[in-house]
Design a protein around this motif. Structure first.
Motif, PDB file in Angstrom:
ATOM      1  N   GLN A 136       0.824  -1.204   0.000  1.00 54.68           N
ATOM      2  CA  GLN A 136       0.000   0.000   0.000  1.00 54.68           C
ATOM      3  C   GLN A 136       0.864   1.262   0.000  1.00 54.68           C
ATOM      4  OE1 GLN A 136      -2.822  -0.001   3.324  1.00 54.68           O
ATOM      5  NE2 GLN A 136      -4.424   0.120   1.771  1.00 54.68           N
ATOM      6  N   VAL A 137       1.907   1.282   0.821  1.00 58.87           N
ATOM      7  CA  VAL A 137       2.796   2.448   0.869  1.00 58.87           C
ATOM      8  C   VAL A 137       3.457   2.675  -0.487  1.00 58.87           C
ATOM      9  CG1 VAL A 137       4.893   3.404   1.879  1.00 58.87           C
ATOM     10  CG2 VAL A 137       3.213   2.300   3.346  1.00 58.87           C
ATOM     11  N   LEU A 138       3.921   1.606  -1.115  1.00 58.06           N
ATOM     12  CA  LEU A 138       4.560   1.744  -2.422  1.00 58.06           C
ATOM     13  C   LEU A 138       3.580   2.296  -3.453  1.00 58.06           C
ATOM     14  CD1 LEU A 138       6.616  -1.587  -2.544  1.00 58.06           C
ATOM     15  CD2 LEU A 138       7.460   0.717  -2.032  1.00 58.06           C
ATOM     16  N   ASP A 139       2.333   1.857  -3.393  1.00 63.16           N
ATOM     17  CA  ASP A 139       1.317   2.356  -4.319  1.00 63.16           C
ATOM     18  C   ASP A 139       1.045   3.836  -4.071  1.00 63.16           C
ATOM     19  OD1 ASP A 139      -0.856   2.176  -6.270  1.00 63.16           O
ATOM     20  OD2 ASP A 139      -2.191   2.280  -4.537  1.00 63.16           O
ATOM     21  N   TRP A 140       0.886   4.220  -2.818  1.00 61.72           N
ATOM     22  CA  TRP A 140       0.568   5.608  -2.490  1.00 61.72           C
ATOM     23  C   TRP A 140       1.749   6.535  -2.783  1.00 61.72           C
ATOM     24  CZ3 TRP A 140      -2.094   4.690   2.943  1.00 61.72           C
ATOM     25  CH2 TRP A 140      -3.316   4.028   2.730  1.00 61.72           C
ATOM     26  N   ALA A 141       2.963   6.070  -2.509  1.00 62.10           N
ATOM     27  CA  ALA A 141       4.140   6.912  -2.749  1.00 62.10           C
ATOM     28  C   ALA A 141       4.372   7.148  -4.236  1.00 62.10           C
ATOM     29  CB  ALA A 141       5.379   6.282  -2.113  1.00 62.10           C
ATOM     30  N   LEU A 170      -0.079   7.178   7.163  1.00 60.60           N
ATOM     31  CA  LEU A 170      -1.487   6.912   6.819  1.00 60.60           C
ATOM     32  C   LEU A 170      -1.763   5.414   6.807  1.00 60.60           C
ATOM     33  CD1 LEU A 170      -2.061   9.484   3.926  1.00 60.60           C
ATOM     34  CD2 LEU A 170      -2.618   9.733   6.352  1.00 60.60           C
ATOM     35  N   CYS A 171      -0.796   4.653   6.329  1.00 58.12           N
ATOM     36  CA  CYS A 171      -0.938   3.200   6.309  1.00 58.12           C
ATOM     37  C   CYS A 171      -0.977   2.651   7.738  1.00 58.12           C
ATOM     38  CB  CYS A 171       0.218   2.601   5.515  1.00 58.12           C
ATOM     39  SG  CYS A 171       0.022   0.864   5.144  1.00 58.12           S
ATOM     40  N   VAL A 172      -0.126   3.190   8.605  1.00 57.29           N
ATOM     41  CA  VAL A 172      -0.144   2.801  10.022  1.00 57.29           C
ATOM     42  C   VAL A 172      -1.512   3.092  10.630  1.00 57.29           C
ATOM     43  CG1 VAL A 172       0.771   3.397  12.309  1.00 57.29           C
ATOM     44  CG2 VAL A 172       2.336   3.025  10.389  1.00 57.29           C
ATOM     45  N   LEU A 173      -2.034   4.266  10.364  1.00 56.73           N
ATOM     46  CA  LEU A 173      -3.346   4.656  10.887  1.00 56.73           C
ATOM     47  C   LEU A 173      -4.428   3.683  10.432  1.00 56.73           C
ATOM     48  CD1 LEU A 173      -5.526   6.532  12.022  1.00 56.73           C
ATOM     49  CD2 LEU A 173      -5.158   8.052  10.067  1.00 56.73           C
ATOM     50  N   ARG A 231       4.483   0.121  14.439  1.00 56.80           N
ATOM     51  CA  ARG A 231       3.734   1.300  14.867  1.00 56.80           C
ATOM     52  C   ARG A 231       2.221   1.085  14.732  1.00 56.80           C
ATOM     53  NH1 ARG A 231       7.435   4.926  17.429  1.00 56.80           N
ATOM     54  NH2 ARG A 231       6.439   6.802  16.613  1.00 56.80           N
ATOM     55  N   ALA A 232       1.793   0.239  13.801  1.00 56.57           N
ATOM     56  CA  ALA A 232       0.372  -0.101  13.734  1.00 56.57           C
ATOM     57  C   ALA A 232      -0.055  -0.859  14.988  1.00 56.57           C
ATOM     58  CB  ALA A 232       0.083  -0.919  12.480  1.00 56.57           C
ATOM     59  N   ALA A 233       0.787  -1.760  15.428  1.00 54.13           N
ATOM     60  CA  ALA A 233       0.489  -2.492  16.663  1.00 54.13           C
ATOM     61  C   ALA A 233       0.466  -1.548  17.860  1.00 54.13           C
ATOM     62  CB  ALA A 233       1.527  -3.596  16.864  1.00 54.13           C
ATOM     63  N   LEU A 234       1.399  -0.595  17.879  1.00 52.07           N
ATOM     64  CA  LEU A 234       1.446   0.376  18.972  1.00 52.07           C
ATOM     65  C   LEU A 234       0.136   1.154  19.050  1.00 52.07           C
ATOM     66  CD1 LEU A 234       3.044   1.954  21.142  1.00 52.07           C
ATOM     67  CD2 LEU A 234       3.870   3.451  19.305  1.00 52.07           C
TER      68      LEU A 234
END
Length: 412
Positions: free
Chosen positions: A22-27, A134-137, A385-388
């Motif tokens: 997802q990050v690669l797509d958004w970036a 945003l992906c973490v969120l 950080r998603a787990a956090l």
């Protein structure tokens, strides 16, 4: 460190490979603040991604914003839409979670693609600031929604399109969504690559001062002119002298002037301030008015001001400190030591804190060198950080971890 069963369960809900994809797509989407087409593409992608959560996704019109052109005229600055998701608005306890879809890289910037630096690090535009965030969120909320106590907590998600230029088109929306919230999390990247959080922040303000004089021939009748460049230069020195231990002032640019044989009748001074306290912010505003009147009288010119403080200082009161302590406790549960430090940088967390809501505003990925072509993101931090955040949200849903805090204003 051996993780307990609840922590293992949270980690099991998070798909690191899906996050990276997802990050690669958004970036790969250029979404510089002025690139309205790129922002529209990002808003569409984000809307589809966040639609996997309960609640309804809404694209909100940007507020009207103006700026001062080089000729002294005021013009409208267009912005992209902001994305909002409201979940369980009827819940007794609600939080607000914010991020931004814009980057600092314009559509014609050379930094447009992602590359691997090593097995755990990628270099790419917005990977840390803040498409990784945003992906973490998103994935933190997806993991949280699978927890037993999710129904106890409601939340609003706001992803704006103009954070990198001061959130002028979204400030009212941020303030609206912050009202009455128990706490807030914002997904800027960590202050340091080791995961250190930003603690107290100073504020910031941008000003444009237009100086209008009178043109004349530089040889025949210069005495009839009123030199706007000279007046603006005097203004620079006077404004710079307002700096102190609790506020910095940076005169950044003077625009205007004419041919060498013409007394210039127009100049525009642009400058930035960084107040460390609310008192410094308010004091400067009054002092600036006095300086402008003095320059007008001394040089027989007129002045007009545009802009002001866009993000007030963000102190950390007792209730906000409780939220930091909660994040640190959840980090320890994941086997990570989390600290914090003050910073001169600003973000939407400043505006949220000004609404009286405790906020931790660097809950995004670990990375660094943001706002440069060397920007990088540490890939394992996506899951970490998603787990956090999922842990923090579970704790906010399960109890009242900020209840014992007494704000500085309530102490006697």
């Amino acid at each position: 460190m051996t993780l307990d069963t609840p922590t293992k369960e949270i980690l099991a809900r998070i798909d690191g490979e899906a996050m990276l994809e997802q990050v690669l797509d958004w970036a790969a989407v250029n979404s510089g603040t002025a690139n309205l087409a790129g922002l529209a593409t990002m808003a569409e992608k984000l809307g589809a991604a966040f639609a996997t959560l309960p609640g309804e996704v809404e694209l909100v019109e940007p507020a009207a914003v103006t700026a001062i052109a080089a000729d002294g005229s005021e013009f409208a600055k267009p912005h992209g839409h902001h994305m909002v998701l409201r979940v369980r608005p009827e819940a007794a306890r609600r939080v607000v979670l914010t991020g931004h879809m814009d980057t600092v890289f314009p559509v014609d910037h050379g930094f447009q693609s992602v590359a691997w630096l090593d097995d755990e690090t990628i270099n790419g535009p917005g990977t840390a600031d803040m498409k990784g965030g945003l992906c973490v969120l998103l994935h933190a909320l997806q993991a949280f929604e699978q927890s037993a106590g999710a129904e106890q907590l409601g939340y609003d998600v706001m992803i704006n399109s103009d954070e990198e230029t001061g959130s002028l088109a979204s400030r009212g929306l941020i303030e609206e969504l912050a009202q009455g919230k128990y706490a807030a999390l914002t997904y800027e990247p960590s202050a340091l690559p080791d995961g250190t959080l930003a603690h107290a922040r100073g504020g910031t303000g941008n000003y444009s001062i237009t100086v209008r004089g009178r043109s004349a021939h530089a040889g025949r009748n210069p005495q009839d002119g009123r030199n706007a460049i000279v007046a603006a230069s005097d203004l620079v020195l006077r404004v710079a002298a307002l700096a102190g231990e609790d506020i910095t002032v940076n005169p950044a640019k003077i625009e205007g002037g004419a041919a060498n044989n013409v007394v210039p009748d127009l100049a525009i001074l642009r400058f930035n301030i960084r107040p460390k306290t609310t008192q410094a912010m308010e004091r400067f505003d009054g002092e600036l008015d006095a300086v402008l009147r003095a320059v007008e009288a001394e040089h027989e010119v007129s002045t007009s001001r545009h802009g002001g403080v866009t993000r007030p200082p963000k102190p950390v009161d007792a209730r906000a400190q409780k939220l930091f302590d909660l994040v640190r406790s959840c980090g320890a549960q994941l086997g990570r030591e989390i600290g914090w430090q003050p910073t001169g940088g600003v973000c939407d967390g400043n505006n949220i804190a000004a609404c009286g809501v405790p906020v931790v505003d660097t809950m995004g990925v670990r990375g660094g060198k943001i706002h440069s072509p060397e920007e990088f993101m540490i890939v394992p931090s996506l899951v970490e950080r998603a787990a956090l955040s999922a842990l923090v949200l579970e704790r906010l849903a399960a109890g009242d971890p900020l209840a014992d805090a007494v704000s500085a204003g309530d102490r006697s």
